[in-house]
Design an enzyme around this catalytic site. Sequence first.
Site, short mmCIF file in Angstrom:
data_model
loop_
_atom_site.label_atom_id
_atom_site.label_comp_id
_atom_site.label_asym_id
_atom_site.label_seq_id
_atom_site.Cartn_x
_atom_site.Cartn_y
_atom_site.Cartn_z
N LYS A 169 2.53 -16.49 -11.08
CA LYS A 169 1.12 -16.57 -10.65
C LYS A 169 0.44 -17.79 -11.29
O LYS A 169 -0.27 -18.55 -10.62
CB LYS A 169 0.39 -15.28 -11.05
N CYS A 203 -10.27 -19.05 -10.02
CA CYS A 203 -8.87 -19.12 -10.44
C CYS A 203 -8.42 -20.48 -10.90
O CYS A 203 -8.03 -20.65 -12.04
CB CYS A 203 -8.00 -18.68 -9.27
#
Length: 421
Positions: A203, A257
């Site tokens: 991720k 993010c």
Amino acid sequence: MKTICVVGVGYIGLPTACMFAKSGFKVIGVDVKKEIIDNLNKGKCHIKEPGLDELLKSVVEAGSITFDVKPVVADAFIICVPTPLNSEKKANLDYVKKASESIVPCLRENAVVILESTVPPRTCIDVIKPLLEKSGLKAGNKFALAFCPERVIPGRILVEIVDNDRIVGGIDEKSTKLAKDLYKSFVKGNIFETDSTTAEMVKLMENTFRDVNIALANEFAFVAETVKINIWDAIKLANKHPRVNIHQPGPGVGGHCIPIVPWFIVETDVEHTPLIQCARMINDAMPRKIISILEKIVDFSKKPVISVWGVAFKANTDDCSYSPATDIIRLILHKGGIVRVHDPFVEKYEYPIMTMKESLKNSECIVFMADHDAYKKLDPKSLENMMKVQNVLDTRNIIDLDSWTKAKFKVFKFGDKSTFF
Ligand code: SAJ
């Protein structure tokens, strides 16, 4: 029927909870904010995302989802809480830890616990596992524990949550299998199996790949200015190569993010991450580059009015998290300018949102920040004679030079000769 408790019903947790509810599970969405819970129980959505309003209403009306401020005993728990950066640029795991602790009294044998929040590698093993074992149950043996990162892009969440491939990493093989089975209920993409630490790292690598590539595009834009070429044309041509995909330069990198996650790799191994750290610095410096261009267009000593258009962090969203537009507004104010803000998507923001017309009153320059479709389609003729001086600074290459020039605008475009002063 199996029950799933989703802890944290934000922009990932809520769509996830609704998808499980639609797929036949009994879902309990949990959040610490009572007001949000009350509204969700009435079918009122606090997140703007295409299709989510309707989906929420349908699952609330069907009775397959309810919301509460505390977790309840369930067959599965999915943690979807934020992991912001702290002042030392390290992951603040407070929410993840609190969410895990809140599950402990509700954890029973054979339950599955899944973490979706983005975290530094080894968090499942070193942080979550010991916290959950306070229940007296051994992870792996008595309950499953896995990491399953989200990959959806705001604006397309309900499409991508179903279609995208996913990675599931358990603390052991049984955990991986059980977590995968759960997601299979609505995910049509492939679900790839691995261990929890690999999944955590995957991720971080995905988001860091994007950040470093955007930094490269931004660096190319600086060099393009030195050699006096149009960066947008050059990138288009370079991308004709079958193995090249240069990203787009712009006014900076925002969102929940990409500006944060690379730091989780850096905190894990500061010595071996000079490239990642440098990319972060390049992208963080972009708002200052835009201001240096603006300084050549207006005279800040005369307190010019500047219309900042598009304060969301990217196109076609109302999300202003870590938006470079906010940095630009602060820099304009610091220089003595007056800011008027417009954004067709954003309702709540730290500066007042105005109509186009209001935001243009006495303005000496429109600065296009987010590349909303509505701005791309705008007819510049409709804006004639509303400003004090008709300057426009396009930081994203979204406006057509000819039509804006015909409408008597002086067009400045980041990355082309109009801003090579
Ligand atoms: N941006 C550029 N140039 C580009 C692409 C983006 O300047 O070429 C800017 C955008 O304008 C924006 C920022 O970068 O300010 C981030 O936008 P984004 O579209 O790259 O990413 P997000 O934050 O909307 O979503 C990303 C996605 N991750 C990847 O593409 C690897 C999404 O799939 C993730 O689920 C999401 O992060 C997340 O939650 O991690």
